[in-house]
Structure formats: structure tokens, C-alpha cells
Design an enzyme around this catalytic site. Structure first.
Site, PDB file in Angstrom:
ATOM      1  N   GLY A 111    -138.735  90.091  45.953  1.00 47.42           N
ATOM      2  CA  GLY A 111    -139.474  88.931  45.418  1.00 47.42           C
ATOM      3  C   GLY A 111    -140.468  89.344  44.354  1.00 47.42           C
ATOM      4  O   GLY A 111    -141.514  88.718  44.181  1.00 47.42           O
TER       5      GLY A 111
ATOM      6  N   GLY B 158    -141.807  86.879  41.727  1.00 45.89           N
ATOM      7  CA  GLY B 158    -142.584  85.731  42.202  1.00 45.89           C
ATOM      8  C   GLY B 158    -144.076  85.860  41.936  1.00 45.89           C
ATOM      9  O   GLY B 158    -144.541  86.850  41.364  1.00 45.89           O
ATOM     10  N   GLN B 159    -144.816  84.849  42.381  1.00 47.62           N
ATOM     11  CA  GLN B 159    -146.249  84.765  42.069  1.00 47.62           C
ATOM     12  C   GLN B 159    -147.010  85.997  42.548  1.00 47.62           C
ATOM     13  O   GLN B 159    -147.723  86.640  41.776  1.00 47.62           O
ATOM     14  CB  GLN B 159    -146.853  83.508  42.721  1.00 47.62           C
ATOM     15  CG  GLN B 159    -148.306  83.275  42.325  1.00 47.62           C
ATOM     16  CD  GLN B 159    -149.055  82.340  43.274  1.00 47.62           C
ATOM     17  OE1 GLN B 159    -148.564  82.000  44.358  1.00 47.62           O
ATOM     18  NE2 GLN B 159    -150.234  81.916  42.869  1.00 47.62           N
TER      19      GLN B 159
ATOM     20  N   ASP C 205    -130.176  90.546  46.821  1.00 47.15           N
ATOM     21  CA  ASP C 205    -130.346  89.321  47.595  1.00 47.15           C
ATOM     22  C   ASP C 205    -130.570  89.765  49.039  1.00 47.15           C
ATOM     23  O   ASP C 205    -129.661  90.329  49.656  1.00 47.15           O
ATOM     24  CB  ASP C 205    -129.064  88.470  47.462  1.00 47.15           C
ATOM     25  CG  ASP C 205    -129.172  87.165  48.232  1.00 47.15           C
ATOM     26  OD1 ASP C 205    -130.050  87.043  49.115  1.00 47.15           O
ATOM     27  OD2 ASP C 205    -128.371  86.262  47.944  1.00 47.15           O
ATOM     28  N   ILE C 206    -131.771  89.543  49.549  1.00 39.29           N
ATOM     29  CA  ILE C 206    -132.083  90.093  50.880  1.00 39.29           C
ATOM     30  C   ILE C 206    -131.218  89.492  51.986  1.00 39.29           C
ATOM     31  O   ILE C 206    -131.133  90.044  53.069  1.00 39.29           O
ATOM     32  CB  ILE C 206    -133.587  89.983  51.248  1.00 39.29           C
ATOM     33  CG1 ILE C 206    -134.060  88.532  51.318  1.00 39.29           C
ATOM     34  CG2 ILE C 206    -134.442  90.806  50.304  1.00 39.29           C
ATOM     35  CD1 ILE C 206    -135.427  88.382  52.007  1.00 39.29           C
TER      36      ILE C 206
ATOM     37  N   TYR D  77    -140.754  76.127  56.965  1.00 39.32           N
ATOM     38  CA  TYR D  77    -141.436  77.320  56.461  1.00 39.32           C
ATOM     39  C   TYR D  77    -142.345  77.907  57.546  1.00 39.32           C
ATOM     40  O   TYR D  77    -142.334  79.096  57.824  1.00 39.32           O
ATOM     41  CB  TYR D  77    -142.245  76.931  55.220  1.00 39.32           C
ATOM     42  CG  TYR D  77    -143.100  78.019  54.610  1.00 39.32           C
ATOM     43  CD1 TYR D  77    -142.541  79.189  54.116  1.00 39.32           C
ATOM     44  CD2 TYR D  77    -144.492  77.843  54.498  1.00 39.32           C
ATOM     45  CE1 TYR D  77    -143.337  80.172  53.531  1.00 39.32           C
ATOM     46  CE2 TYR D  77    -145.285  78.814  53.911  1.00 39.32           C
ATOM     47  CZ  TYR D  77    -144.701  79.975  53.432  1.00 39.32           C
ATOM     48  OH  TYR D  77    -145.485  80.939  52.858  1.00 39.32           O
TER      49      TYR D  77
ATOM     50  N   LYS E 282    -142.216  81.467  59.536  1.00 40.71           N
ATOM     51  CA  LYS E 282    -143.333  82.419  59.464  1.00 40.71           C
ATOM     52  C   LYS E 282    -143.803  82.830  60.868  1.00 40.71           C
ATOM     53  O   LYS E 282    -144.174  83.981  61.084  1.00 40.71           O
ATOM     54  CB  LYS E 282    -144.486  81.841  58.630  1.00 40.71           C
ATOM     55  CG  LYS E 282    -144.178  81.795  57.139  1.00 40.71           C
ATOM     56  CD  LYS E 282    -144.039  83.196  56.567  1.00 40.71           C
ATOM     57  CE  LYS E 282    -143.303  83.278  55.265  1.00 40.71           C
ATOM     58  NZ  LYS E 282    -143.022  84.636  54.818  1.00 40.71           N
TER      59      LYS E 282
ATOM     60  N   ILE F  63    -152.730  80.866  47.232  1.00 40.68           N
ATOM     61  CA  ILE F  63    -153.128  81.936  46.304  1.00 40.68           C
ATOM     62  C   ILE F  63    -153.199  81.370  44.882  1.00 40.68           C
ATOM     63  O   ILE F  63    -152.239  80.763  44.401  1.00 40.68           O
ATOM     64  CB  ILE F  63    -152.124  83.120  46.358  1.00 40.68           C
ATOM     65  CG1 ILE F  63    -151.967  83.651  47.794  1.00 40.68           C
ATOM     66  CG2 ILE F  63    -152.573  84.237  45.411  1.00 40.68           C
ATOM     67  CD1 ILE F  63    -153.212  84.229  48.431  1.00 40.68           C
TER      68      ILE F  63
END
Ligand code: AKB
Length: 321
Positions: free
Chosen positions: A13, A16-17, A58-59, A148, A152, A178
Site C-alpha cells: 500500500g 496510499g496516503q 496484490d496481497i 471495515y 480491523k 490522518i
């Protein structure tokens, strides 16, 4: 448990951000060639591409991860690849597949190779409407109402299981929203707290997708990167928790953020049109207690709402004005 010195780091990732800025900081600390950045589809920035190795993986497809782990002799993984809360509600199966099946691949590969350490990010999304919403304790009710959040909670439990059962050193933080100015977040509920800055600078107006009084825990990217690496570098013996550290540096409502921006841009105009993300935000804490992180590994954030706002506007102003 092996305690080798870090040799080679894999960041999933990385486009990503958080991944993009984390990769750059890890490269600064450990050497450019020691940190392999990976992404699934999105084209990496020139900064990422020119500063060190990059591969597409791709995980959810184990072979693609194994190939780069072998090729680059990886012994530490930061698994930043994830589907966030808003996209997770639109595509729950994809969310499960990436956040759980992908994570399982990462943990298995790390276990088989007796890797040094794995970072598995969690989120304030592990909490739900039955959790106390103010100063949410470290150890409390985990009954999220989003896919999500469900992934998590499972991710935290899976990480702790691998630690206890297989002696794999897995660590993780419950990230709040974030805020950053390098890479835009993609598909989260807290994205409004980033978008508002870009729109304030570019157009002097923003339509916010949560109500003015919606308050959530937040953190500025420099603190997020510092906290992440600090946790990974802490002596294992100091840790009582492993994959589920509450972490925060500020809490503010959307309206308070608007007012803070207006101190710098008086003609900024913000409207509020809540959509489906309001329900997600309403199920999350308003503020969280991160004293376990402070006590166990010395967490101390630097930025608050005024200093973060000033820095964001300064950085974006230089880029867009
Ligand atoms: C999201 O909004 O989904 C994320 C998070 C809080 O984990 N930013």
C-alpha cells in the site's frame, strides 16, 4: 523469536496516503535500497519511483507477495494495503478480501520466514455505538457496525494470535483520521478533514459530507509516521499490548476545523450535506485515551489543531496558489 537487525523492509500500500510518506521516511532512515515500495494498481509518484525499488503486487494473491519477499530478502513488513471504511461499505467483500485474506497471506509469509517484525495498522473503526464515545479506553467493547471495523477487529486478534502462538512480532496502531498534504486519502470517512484544506486553498469553498458538530479523533501525518516507526523500534519487552494501541493527538468537530481554517482564509465558506458516511462517523469515538501508548513506548504527539492547520495551509498554499 528472531531478533535480527532490520535488513530489508517491504511496504504494501505504498502508493496510499500513509504508505507513500511512510516509505519515504523509512528510506531516509534505513537507506533507499533497503525499502521496497509496492502497490496494486495505482501509478507511483516520481518521488517514490526515483528514490528506491518499486513493484506491483496484490496481497490477496500470495505468490505475488512471496516473489518480492524472496527477491528482496525481506525481513520486516509494513502492511499498509487496506480498503477503508466508506469504500468498505460499498464493497464489503473486497474489504474482507484485502483486509483479512490479504493480511493472512502477509502473516503466513512472515511466520514461515521467521521475519523480524510486521506492522498491521488498525483503526478507531474497531469501536462501535456501544463503546464509550468520549476518551474511549484502550481495552473496551469492540462491536463495530462497518465491514471495515469488523476486519480491523479481526486483524488485531489475528496479529495478537500470531504473536502468542507463533512468536511472530506483530505490532499495530488504531489510527484516527490522518490529515496530510502529499497523497490524498482514498475512501475513508475522515477524508473530509483533508479535502476541506485542498478546497479551501483552491476554491475557497467546501461541501462537507458530515455534520458541523461531528467530532472525531485526528492526527497530522508527521505524528502518524513518527508514532508508527517509534512503535516498530520499541523494545519488545516494554510492550504489554501489541496490535491495538489507541493513538491520537487531537479531536475536533468539522465546524471547529472550518473556524480554524477561517482564521487564515476569512472568505472560506463551508456547507454541510451529510451522506451515508455520517452514520459511520456517528458510530466512532469523539476522543480516545492513548495513555497505554504513552506509557508503554513513550508516544507524544507534536501537532494540535492550530499548528496542524497552519502547516497544512502553508504547504498547500505553496503548491496551489
Ligand atoms: C477511515 O476513515 O476509514 C480511516 C480510518 C479512521 O481508519 N481514515
Amino acid at each position: 523469536m528472531s531478533r535480527k537487525k532490520t535488513k530489508r523492509i517491504l511496504v504494501t500500500g505504498a502508493v496510499g496516503q500513509i504508505g507513500s510518506e511512510l516509505t519515504m521516511e523509512l528510506r531516509k532512515r534505513y537507506g533507499n535500497d533497503k525499502v521496497l515500495a509496492t502497490g496494486r494498481k495505482t501509478k507511483p509518484s516520481k518521488m517514490l519511483l526515483n528514490s528506491g525499488p518499486f513493484e506491483f503486487i496484490d496481497i490477496t494473491i500470495r505468490d505475488t507477495v512471496e516473489k518480492v519477499v524472496n527477491e528482496y530478502d525481506i525481513d520486516t513488513i509494513y502492511n499498509m494495503a487496506a480498503i477503508l471504511s466508506a469504500v468498505g461499505e460499498e464493497k464489503p467483500l473486497l474489504c474482507w478480501n484485502v483486509n483479512i485474506n490479504g493480511l493472512y497471506n502477509i502473516l503466513e509469509i512472515a511466520r514461515e520466514r521467521e521475519m523480524n517484525r510486521v506492522f498491521v495498522p488498525s483503526s478507531i473503526a474497531v469501536f462501535g455505538p456501544e463503546t464509550p464515545r468520549d476518551n474511549t479506553p484502550q481495552d473496551t467493547v469492540l462491536k463495530p457496525t462497518t465491514m471495515y471495523g469488523v476486519t480491523k477487529v479481526c486483524g488485531e486478534l489475528l496479529g495478537d494470535y500470531y504473536f502468542k502462538r507463533f512468536n511472530l512480532d506483530v505490532r499495530g496502531i488504531r489510527y484516527p483520521g490522518i490529515i496530510s498534504n502529499e497523497t490524498l486519502p482514498g475512501g475513508g470517512t475522515t477524508d473530509y478533514a483533508v479535502e476541506i484544506f485542498y478546497e479551501a486553498i483552491k476554491n475557497r469553498k467546501y461541501t462537507c459530507f458530515v455534520k458541523k458538530e461531528t467530532m472525531l479523533p485526528m492526527m497530522y501525518m508527521p505524528d502518524c509516521i513518527k508514532g508508527t516507526i517509534d512503535l516498530m523500534e520499541t523494545d519488545l519487552l516494554k510492550l504489554k499490548h501489541h496490535c491495538n494501541f489507541n493513538l491520537t493527538s487531537m479531536s475536533f468537530s468539522a465546524g471547529e476545523l472550518e473556524s480554524e481554517i477561517k482564521k487564515h482564509i476569512p472568505n472560506f465558506n463551508c456547507e454541510y450535506k451529510p451522506d451515508f458516511r455520517q452514520d459511520i462517523a456517528d458510530s466512532w469515538p469523539r476522543s480516545i485515551d492513548d495513555s497505554a501508548a504513552r506509557e508503554e513506548w513513550g508516544w507524544k504527539p507534536e501537532y494540535d489543531l492550530p499548528t496542524m492547520t497552519e502547516d497544512m495551509l502553508d504547504n498547500l498554499g505553496k503548491r496551489y496558489e
